[in-house]
Design a protein around this motif. Structure first.
Motif, PDB file in Angstrom:
ATOM      1  N   LEU A 143      -9.705   6.518  -6.239  1.00 22.39           N
ATOM      2  CA  LEU A 143     -10.363   6.768  -4.956  1.00 22.39           C
ATOM      3  C   LEU A 143      -9.821   5.846  -3.861  1.00 22.39           C
ATOM      4  CD1 LEU A 143     -14.054   7.222  -6.184  1.00 22.39           C
ATOM      5  CD2 LEU A 143     -12.446   9.009  -5.501  1.00 22.39           C
ATOM      6  N   GLY A 144      -9.691   4.551  -4.190  1.00 21.41           N
ATOM      7  CA  GLY A 144      -9.294   3.591  -3.178  1.00 21.41           C
ATOM      8  C   GLY A 144      -7.916   3.837  -2.605  1.00 21.41           C
ATOM      9  N   LEU A 145      -6.923   4.005  -3.464  1.00 23.43           N
ATOM     10  CA  LEU A 145      -5.566   4.203  -2.976  1.00 23.43           C
ATOM     11  C   LEU A 145      -5.373   5.585  -2.347  1.00 23.43           C
ATOM     12  CD1 LEU A 145      -3.617   2.370  -5.793  1.00 23.43           C
ATOM     13  CD2 LEU A 145      -3.563   1.806  -3.359  1.00 23.43           C
ATOM     14  N   THR A 146      -6.170   6.576  -2.764  1.00 21.16           N
ATOM     15  CA  THR A 146      -6.138   7.878  -2.082  1.00 21.16           C
ATOM     16  C   THR A 146      -6.609   7.714  -0.642  1.00 21.16           C
ATOM     17  OG1 THR A 146      -6.510   9.104  -4.131  1.00 21.16           O
ATOM     18  CG2 THR A 146      -7.017  10.236  -2.082  1.00 21.16           C
ATOM     19  N   VAL A 147      -7.691   6.966  -0.457  1.00 21.97           N
ATOM     20  CA  VAL A 147      -8.194   6.704   0.896  1.00 21.97           C
ATOM     21  C   VAL A 147      -7.145   5.957   1.722  1.00 21.97           C
ATOM     22  CG1 VAL A 147      -9.882   5.376   2.231  1.00 21.97           C
ATOM     23  CG2 VAL A 147     -10.630   6.766   0.296  1.00 21.97           C
ATOM     24  N   VAL A 148      -6.532   4.937   1.136  1.00 23.30           N
ATOM     25  CA  VAL A 148      -5.513   4.157   1.846  1.00 23.30           C
ATOM     26  C   VAL A 148      -4.362   5.063   2.278  1.00 23.30           C
ATOM     27  CG1 VAL A 148      -3.751   2.356   1.568  1.00 23.30           C
ATOM     28  CG2 VAL A 148      -6.094   1.956   0.785  1.00 23.30           C
ATOM     29  N   GLY A 149      -3.884   5.905   1.359  1.00 26.70           N
ATOM     30  CA  GLY A 149      -2.774   6.786   1.693  1.00 26.70           C
ATOM     31  C   GLY A 149      -3.117   7.775   2.789  1.00 26.70           C
ATOM     32  N   ALA A 150      -4.296   8.384   2.699  1.00 27.85           N
ATOM     33  CA  ALA A 150      -4.710   9.337   3.732  1.00 27.85           C
ATOM     34  C   ALA A 150      -4.908   8.638   5.069  1.00 27.85           C
ATOM     35  CB  ALA A 150      -5.985  10.047   3.298  1.00 27.85           C
ATOM     36  N   ALA A 151      -5.466   7.416   5.027  1.00 28.28           N
ATOM     37  CA  ALA A 151      -5.690   6.668   6.275  1.00 28.28           C
ATOM     38  C   ALA A 151      -4.370   6.352   6.965  1.00 28.28           C
ATOM     39  CB  ALA A 151      -6.454   5.378   5.979  1.00 28.28           C
ATOM     40  N   PHE A 152      -3.353   5.962   6.210  1.00 23.34           N
ATOM     41  CA  PHE A 152      -2.060   5.671   6.818  1.00 23.34           C
ATOM     42  C   PHE A 152      -1.414   6.937   7.394  1.00 23.34           C
ATOM     43  CE2 PHE A 152      -1.358   1.649   4.062  1.00 23.34           C
ATOM     44  CZ  PHE A 152      -1.925   0.857   5.061  1.00 23.34           C
ATOM     45  N   GLN A 153      -1.802   8.092   6.874  1.00 27.28           N
ATOM     46  CA  GLN A 153      -1.292   9.335   7.430  1.00 27.28           C
ATOM     47  C   GLN A 153      -2.030   9.703   8.717  1.00 27.28           C
ATOM     48  OE1 GLN A 153       1.357  10.686   6.317  1.00 27.28           O
ATOM     49  NE2 GLN A 153       1.428  12.642   7.396  1.00 27.28           N
ATOM     50  N   PHE A 154      -3.344   9.514   8.714  1.00 24.40           N
ATOM     51  CA  PHE A 154      -4.135   9.809   9.916  1.00 24.40           C
ATOM     52  C   PHE A 154      -3.903   8.783  11.023  1.00 24.40           C
ATOM     53  CE2 PHE A 154      -7.028  12.199   6.963  1.00 24.40           C
ATOM     54  CZ  PHE A 154      -6.947  13.414   7.614  1.00 24.40           C
ATOM     55  N   TYR A 155      -3.746   7.525  10.616  1.00 21.46           N
ATOM     56  CA  TYR A 155      -3.581   6.428  11.571  1.00 21.46           C
ATOM     57  C   TYR A 155      -2.289   5.688  11.230  1.00 21.46           C
ATOM     58  CZ  TYR A 155      -8.557   7.550  11.445  1.00 21.46           C
ATOM     59  OH  TYR A 155      -9.761   8.221  11.427  1.00 21.46           O
ATOM     60  N   ALA A 163       2.660  -1.794   5.823  1.00 18.44           N
ATOM     61  CA  ALA A 163       1.854  -0.826   5.070  1.00 18.44           C
ATOM     62  C   ALA A 163       2.342  -0.724   3.627  1.00 18.44           C
ATOM     63  CB  ALA A 163       1.921   0.539   5.751  1.00 18.44           C
ATOM     64  N   LEU A 164       3.649  -0.697   3.444  1.00 17.77           N
ATOM     65  CA  LEU A 164       4.204  -0.623   2.086  1.00 17.77           C
ATOM     66  C   LEU A 164       3.864  -1.884   1.294  1.00 17.77           C
ATOM     67  CD1 LEU A 164       5.849   1.446   0.502  1.00 17.77           C
ATOM     68  CD2 LEU A 164       7.912   0.190   1.133  1.00 17.77           C
TER      69      LEU A 164
END
Length: 386
Positions: free
Chosen positions: A306-318, A333-334
């Motif tokens: 859950l956590g890294l999915t959120v991080v990945g999606a957040a970096f895509q949105f923002y 980010a990397l």
């Protein structure tokens, strides 16, 4: 203007809860404190904020009550803080926190429920133009949203009923209903809409159907069969079908795509962590509740899947590069993703192998990764605050 900013409040609060979650792991806080900060604080706050932004358009609707996010936010944030402090604070914090949090959930469910009332199954997807061919997958993915909302309602109602003494639902059961039933199912539904578009690839509809169906059933078996080893094993197998199916779908999308954005690597690590976490969970169902396995399982699923999915999606949105603060870029980010994923891996090795010092190194690494993530997110939002 307030209605537009409010969903961003949830994402900001989520990032701060993410840091607190990793700090709690590092200082060996009570498990209930850690899980509350990670699940109620980090995961659910970002879910609330992005659901307000995405679900109406996915269901071809507009948000029914614009003040909803602003009304919910203080209830959810204050309620989560009280619940997190409950195990180490005065006895009244837990019932007060539960009431506030459940009140926020009520606002959320009421607002989104009224928004999609004429299209509950998501048959109308708002999909058209160049993405018209994605409509069948989008319709199947949309079904996950009301299922996730249903599990959220069940968990909130059960928490309130337990608080007033009507029933007795244990915290571990509530956590499974929320993590597997609300958060993971929401990830399945929204993920099958977002990631194929982000990666410009196709998700096979039969796989989407299997994942959503298994994801709908598994959490109920886990939540209510948590202390019945037979039912727990069945629930674990069903949930494994959902998580592994989603993971393999994302891996196929990633390998087929020519796009390589920084956030995609976070989701890649997330689905790998999900497979590991599911394996650990099945091990618990078969061999019993070893404290080390339980700790490794919830970290793999909560901080990893859950956590890294959120991080990945957040970096895509923002995107990190839009940040106005020094060092806001894809390299940072990397580094954040590497620290979070590497820290989690070290923790799992330490827990399973019973190497205490290694586990401490992993939690400290995770804190650094969480701080970088929060910094990048706030740096991106700072551009809009100017």
């Amino acid at each position: 203007m307030l209605a537009e900013r409010a969903p961003r409040w949830f994402v900001t609060a989520s990032a701060l809860f993410f840091v607190a979650f990793h700090v709690a792991l590092a200082v060996a806080a009570p498990r209930r404190v850690v899980v509350t900060l990670g699940l109620y604080g980090f995961v659910l706050h970002v879910l609330f904020g992005k659901a307000y932004a995405l679900v109406p358009s996915y269901f071809e609707r507009t948000l029914a009550w614009k003040p909803g996010p602003a009304v919910q936010f203080p209830l959810s944030a204050a309620g989560t803080a009280a619940l997190a402090l409950g195990p180490v604070g005065p006895p009244w914090l837990r019932p007060v926190g539960t009431t506030l949090w459940a009140g926020g959930v009520g606002v959320f469910l009421g607002t989104l429920g009224w928004t999609i009332r004429g299209n509950v199954t998501g048959a109308a997807t708002g999909t058209g133009g160049a993405n018209a061919h994605r409509a069948p997958v989008d319709r199947t993915a949309n079904v996950a949203v009301p299922i996730a909302l249903g599990y959220l309602a069940l968990a909130a109602g059960s928490a309130l009923a337990t608080t007033v003494g009507i029933v007795s639902v244990r915290p571990q059961q509530l956590s499974h209903l929320l993590a597997a039933g609300t958060a993971a199912v929401f990830v399945f539904g929204v993920g099958f809409r977002l990631f194929p578009r982000f990666l410009v690839a196709e998700a096979p509809r039969p796989v989407v159907t299997v994942v959503v169906a298994a994801g709908a059933v598994g959490p109920a078996l886990l939540g209510f069969g948590l202390f019945d080893r037979g039912l727990l094993l069945v629930g674990g197998v069903v949930e494994a079908i959902a998580v592994v199916g989603f993971a393999l779908s994302y891996l196929c999308l990633f390998l087929r795509s020519e796009r390589r954005r920084v956030g995609f690597y976070a989701v890649l690590l997330a689905v790998i962590a999900g497979i590991v976490g599911i394996g650990l969970g099945l091990g618990i169902a078969v061999t019993g509740r070893s404290p080390a396995l339980v700790s490794a399982h919830y970290r793999a699923m909560l901080a990893g899947f859950l956590g890294l999915t959120v991080v990945g999606a957040a970096f895509q949105f923002y995107p990190p590069a839009v940040g106005v603060w020094p060092g806001a870029n894809d390299r940072t980010a990397l580094a954040s993703i590497g620290l979070l994923g590497g820290g989690l891996g070290i923790q799992l090795i330490g827990l399973v192998g019973q190497f205490g010092r290694i586990t401490s190194v992993g939690t400290a690494t995770g804190v650094l990764g969480a701080l970088l993530y929060a910094y990048l997110l706030l740096a991106a939002f700072a551009r809009r605050w100017k």
